[in-house]
Design a protein around this motif. Structure first.
Motif, PDB file in Angstrom:
ATOM      1  N   ALA A 155       0.938  -1.296   0.044  1.00 42.96           N
ATOM      2  CA  ALA A 155      -0.035  -0.157  -0.078  1.00 42.96           C
ATOM      3  C   ALA A 155       0.725   0.928   0.074  1.00 42.96           C
ATOM      4  O   ALA A 155       0.467   2.215  -0.667  1.00 42.96           O
ATOM      5  N   VAL A 156       1.870   0.996   0.804  1.00 43.07           N
ATOM      6  CA  VAL A 156       2.955   2.464   0.809  1.00 43.07           C
ATOM      7  C   VAL A 156       3.357   2.748  -0.425  1.00 43.07           C
ATOM      8  O   VAL A 156       3.681   3.770  -1.035  1.00 43.07           O
ATOM      9  N   GLU A 157       4.027   1.316  -1.045  1.00 42.00           N
ATOM     10  CA  GLU A 157       4.888   1.340  -2.353  1.00 42.00           C
ATOM     11  C   GLU A 157       3.776   2.145  -3.369  1.00 42.00           C
ATOM     12  O   GLU A 157       4.397   2.984  -4.205  1.00 42.00           O
ATOM     13  N   ALA A 158       2.526   1.684  -3.409  1.00 46.55           N
ATOM     14  CA  ALA A 158       1.603   2.273  -4.542  1.00 46.55           C
ATOM     15  C   ALA A 158       1.197   3.636  -4.259  1.00 46.55           C
ATOM     16  O   ALA A 158       1.063   4.304  -4.884  1.00 46.55           O
ATOM     17  N   GLY A 159       0.818   3.886  -2.808  1.00 48.66           N
ATOM     18  CA  GLY A 159       0.228   5.184  -2.650  1.00 48.66           C
ATOM     19  C   GLY A 159       0.885   6.061  -1.610  1.00 48.66           C
ATOM     20  O   GLY A 159       0.478   7.231  -1.184  1.00 48.66           O
ATOM     21  N   GLY A 160       1.953   5.861  -0.914  1.00 46.31           N
ATOM     22  CA  GLY A 160       2.695   6.597  -0.225  1.00 46.31           C
ATOM     23  C   GLY A 160       2.124   6.621   1.250  1.00 46.31           C
ATOM     24  O   GLY A 160       1.384   5.762   1.342  1.00 46.31           O
ATOM     25  N   MET A 161       2.607   7.338   2.040  1.00 47.01           N
ATOM     26  CA  MET A 161       2.104   7.336   3.524  1.00 47.01           C
ATOM     27  C   MET A 161       0.792   7.507   3.859  1.00 47.01           C
ATOM     28  O   MET A 161       0.118   6.912   4.828  1.00 47.01           O
ATOM     29  N   ALA A 162       0.181   8.296   2.932  1.00 44.54           N
ATOM     30  CA  ALA A 162      -1.241   8.720   3.095  1.00 44.54           C
ATOM     31  C   ALA A 162      -2.088   7.488   2.904  1.00 44.54           C
ATOM     32  O   ALA A 162      -3.281   7.553   3.355  1.00 44.54           O
ATOM     33  N   ALA A 163      -1.564   6.383   2.217  1.00 44.63           N
ATOM     34  CA  ALA A 163      -2.486   5.263   2.030  1.00 44.63           C
ATOM     35  C   ALA A 163      -2.833   4.627   3.305  1.00 44.63           C
ATOM     36  O   ALA A 163      -3.628   3.715   3.467  1.00 44.63           O
ATOM     37  N   ILE A 164      -1.996   4.543   4.330  1.00 47.30           N
ATOM     38  CA  ILE A 164      -2.047   3.857   5.396  1.00 47.30           C
ATOM     39  C   ILE A 164      -2.361   4.603   6.785  1.00 47.30           C
ATOM     40  O   ILE A 164      -2.614   4.063   7.714  1.00 47.30           O
ATOM     41  N   THR A 165      -2.251   5.841   6.609  1.00 44.96           N
ATOM     42  CA  THR A 165      -2.145   6.747   7.868  1.00 44.96           C
ATOM     43  C   THR A 165      -3.399   6.655   8.601  1.00 44.96           C
ATOM     44  O   THR A 165      -3.172   6.415  10.008  1.00 44.96           O
ATOM     45  N   ASP A 166      -4.766   6.693   8.242  1.00 40.66           N
ATOM     46  CA  ASP A 166      -5.868   6.670   8.842  1.00 40.66           C
ATOM     47  C   ASP A 166      -5.925   5.206   9.645  1.00 40.66           C
ATOM     48  O   ASP A 166      -6.183   5.210  10.982  1.00 40.66           O
ATOM     49  N   GLY A 167      -5.463   4.339   8.854  1.00 42.47           N
ATOM     50  CA  GLY A 167      -5.628   2.680   9.444  1.00 42.47           C
ATOM     51  C   GLY A 167      -4.497   2.739  10.663  1.00 42.47           C
ATOM     52  O   GLY A 167      -4.826   2.079  11.644  1.00 42.47           O
ATOM     53  N   VAL A 168      -3.353   3.181  10.412  1.00 43.23           N
ATOM     54  CA  VAL A 168      -2.264   2.894  11.440  1.00 43.23           C
ATOM     55  C   VAL A 168      -2.912   3.948  12.882  1.00 43.23           C
ATOM     56  O   VAL A 168      -2.704   3.374  13.845  1.00 43.23           O
TER      57      VAL A 168
END
Ligand SMILES: O=C(O)CC1=CCC(=O)O1
Length: 259
Positions: A136-149
């Protein structure tokens, strides 16, 4: 803040507290940096010379190519101690920082006075979760996982009630170098210290969070059971218990270090 070239990379670190006091090293979790310890600094620096550093790939430390290994991140700490002329320190690490602490306890116990392992595990699975997060990070950067984390780091009630505490942590996560973050995800994914931790002889405190979904209390109880003589403290918090229940966390660590 000073930086230092060691272990084939550049690391950001800082000292706070009285120069003659015993040294307490603080090691950050995945996707954070040394600022995660701000809630503890006023109290910790009354008793210790606190050495904080940004783990490889995090904060202002360089993001060398990955994947990283927990043994490598532990060797980074030993290189930092050697370079700063520190023979023996107390070590407190949260989550990934606690995994580094386990490695140090097993492999470099003579360098440690006391060890605090917070919201961490000897094995943190499943591997597919980490593969998905890396993808997910490789595809979309940190924004792709921020809410979930963030939802794993704090309870909903804390997020709703303490935006001033959550906002800076979110900002650091969003600003983390994606290459450093994914390299460290791989270190966390590939670690299994379940058998090794029984060899730790350093006096150890294990802290867990009742509402921690990332490293649930069962992981903390496993560590406390496996490490001879370890103490166990459970706080009513999620993963970043040093922020969500800062006062109890600080008091618990200081009580243990003074014992
Ligand atoms: O980011 C998470 O989901 C929780 C975590 C695992 C290792 C770490 O340092 O944080």
């Amino acid at each position: 803040m000073p930086s230092i070239d060691i272990a084939g990379s550049t690391f950001n670190y800082r000292f706070d507290g009285p120069s003659g006091a015993s040294v307490l090293v603080l090691s950050n979790s995945l996707g954070t940096d040394l600022t995660m310890w701000e809630p503890q600094m006023p109290a910790f620096t009354r008793h210790f010379r606190v050495l904080r550093y940004d783990t490889r790939g995090h904060g202002a430390s360089a993001a060398t190519p990955g994947p990283y290994r927990i043994a490598q991140l532990g060797a980074d700490v030993l290189a930092l101690l050697d370079a700063l002329g520190l023979d023996r320190v107390h070590f407190c690490g949260l989550s990934m920082g606690g995994m580094i602490g386990q490695w140090l306890g097993v492999n470099a116990g003579a360098r440690l006075g006391r060890l605090v392992l917070c919201n961490t595990a000897a094995l943190i699975g499943p591997a597919e979760l980490w593969d998905k997060r890396i993808a997910a990070v490789e595809a979309g950067g940190m924004a792709a996982i921020t809410d979930g984390v963030i939802a794993r780091w704090f309870t909903d009630a804390f997020v709703a009630g303490h935006p001033e505490a959550v906002a800076p942590v979110r900002a650091v996560l969003e600003a983390t170098d994606p290459a450093g973050y994914t390299a460290a995800c791989a270190a966390v994914r590939d670690m299994d210290q379940r058998a090794a931790v029984a060899a730790i002889t350093v006096p150890t405190l294990v802290i867990a969070g009742t509402h921690d979904l990332a490293t649930p209390p069962a992981d903390g109880r496993f560590l406390a059971g496996a490490i001879p003589g370890a103490r166990y403290l459970e706080l009513p918090a999620a993963h970043l218990s040093n922020i969500e229940d800062a006062d109890a966390f600080t008091a618990g660590v200081l009580d243990f270090l003074a014992a």
